[in-house]
Motif scaffolding. Structure first.
Motif, short mmCIF file in Angstrom:
data_model
loop_
_atom_site.label_atom_id
_atom_site.label_comp_id
_atom_site.label_asym_id
_atom_site.label_seq_id
_atom_site.Cartn_x
_atom_site.Cartn_y
_atom_site.Cartn_z
N LYS A 194 -1.13 -0.95 -12.19
CA LYS A 194 0.33 -0.98 -12.40
C LYS A 194 0.92 -2.22 -12.13
N GLY A 195 -0.05 -3.13 -11.60
CA GLY A 195 0.25 -4.55 -11.15
C GLY A 195 0.96 -4.43 -9.69
N GLN A 196 0.64 -3.53 -9.14
CA GLN A 196 1.25 -3.25 -7.39
C GLN A 196 0.00 -3.45 -6.70
N ILE A 197 0.34 -3.98 -5.38
CA ILE A 197 -0.57 -3.87 -4.02
C ILE A 197 -0.25 -2.71 -3.32
N ASN A 198 -0.96 -2.54 -2.28
CA ASN A 198 -0.93 -1.33 -1.44
C ASN A 198 0.23 -1.95 -0.40
N GLU A 199 1.28 -1.44 -0.31
CA GLU A 199 2.21 -1.78 0.55
C GLU A 199 1.86 -1.30 1.96
N ASN A 200 0.83 -0.34 2.08
CA ASN A 200 0.45 0.37 3.51
C ASN A 200 -0.66 -0.43 3.86
N ALA A 201 -1.19 -1.36 3.50
CA ALA A 201 -2.55 -2.14 3.93
C ALA A 201 -2.23 -2.64 5.19
N ASN A 202 -3.29 -2.82 5.71
CA ASN A 202 -3.51 -3.74 7.13
C ASN A 202 -2.64 -4.86 6.91
N ILE A 203 -3.06 -5.78 5.73
CA ILE A 203 -2.57 -7.10 5.58
C ILE A 203 -2.10 -7.09 4.02
N ARG A 204 -1.05 -7.66 3.91
CA ARG A 204 -0.63 -7.73 2.67
C ARG A 204 0.12 -9.15 2.46
N GLY A 215 -9.46 -4.23 -1.48
CA GLY A 215 -8.37 -4.89 -1.57
C GLY A 215 -7.78 -5.09 -3.09
N ILE A 216 -6.87 -5.60 -3.10
CA ILE A 216 -6.05 -5.86 -4.57
C ILE A 216 -5.74 -7.16 -4.74
N TYR A 217 -5.76 -7.71 -5.59
CA TYR A 217 -5.23 -9.05 -6.23
C TYR A 217 -4.52 -8.93 -7.51
N VAL A 218 -3.07 -9.37 -7.31
CA VAL A 218 -2.17 -9.39 -8.66
C VAL A 218 -1.40 -10.62 -8.96
N TRP A 219 -1.75 -11.14 -10.12
CA TRP A 219 -1.37 -12.32 -10.65
C TRP A 219 -0.21 -11.87 -11.67
N GLN A 220 1.04 -12.37 -11.67
CA GLN A 220 2.07 -12.01 -12.39
C GLN A 220 2.75 -13.53 -12.70
N LEU A 221 2.84 -13.74 -14.25
CA LEU A 221 3.41 -15.02 -14.82
C LEU A 221 4.57 -14.59 -15.50
#
Length: 152
Positions: free
Chosen positions: A10-20, A99-105
């Motif tokens: 969905k182009g989202q990261i985990n907002e509950n992760a330890n580091i974001r 982890g998750i990486y999301v690039w948006q342009l």
């Protein structure tokens, strides 16, 4: 890992992760130029010194696996979203890090606004990665992309 894959699709990261973290940069190059550099995964190490090795075969597509070494850590990752000139995201893991990486342009005439977001989680994540370290890595990655796109 499944929930991370769903978020990345969905182009989202985990907002509950330890580091974001998330950062944006304005690049004085067309969105086509920036996108072409970004999706050429095998060339990442040629323009970002934090990336020392990439193993990727074929074209970027959903559920395609690749390995890469970033900042001294090897990640096994899987592309979760490829939306032409708009979104590239993947999830991955390394030992105890997920982890998750999301690039948006986004195009703005002859400029491109690039946003890079990441989330990292795991039992020992804060022992090997600090918020400041991740902050610096994202800024550096965006600056490297900007330099490559603007200067060739």
């Amino acid at each position: 890992m499944q929930s991370l894959n769903t978020l990345a699709k969905k182009g989202q990261i985990n907002e509950n992760a330890n580091i974001r973290d998330s950062h944006s940069a304005i690049i004085n190059a067309s969105i086509e130029t920036v996108w072409d550099i970004l999706i050429d995964i095998n060339s990442w190490s040629s323009w970002n010194p934090q990336i020392t090795k990439v193993i990727f075969e074929g074209d970027p597509e959903v559920e395609k696996d690749f390995q890469w070494n970033f900042g001294g850590t090897t990640f096994k990752s899987q592309i979760q979203a490829v939306n032409d000139k708009k979104l590239l995201s993947w999830s991955g893991k390394s030992l105890w890090i997920k982890g998750i990486y999301v690039w948006q342009l986004e195009s703005d005439e002859n400029q491109t606004i690039v946003t890079l977001s990441t989330s990292m989680q795991g039992s020992f994540i804060t022992l090997v990665n600090s918020h400041q370290k991740v902050y610096n890595q994202l800024i550096d990655w965006l600056e490297c992309l900007k330099s490559r796109a603007e200067n060739g």
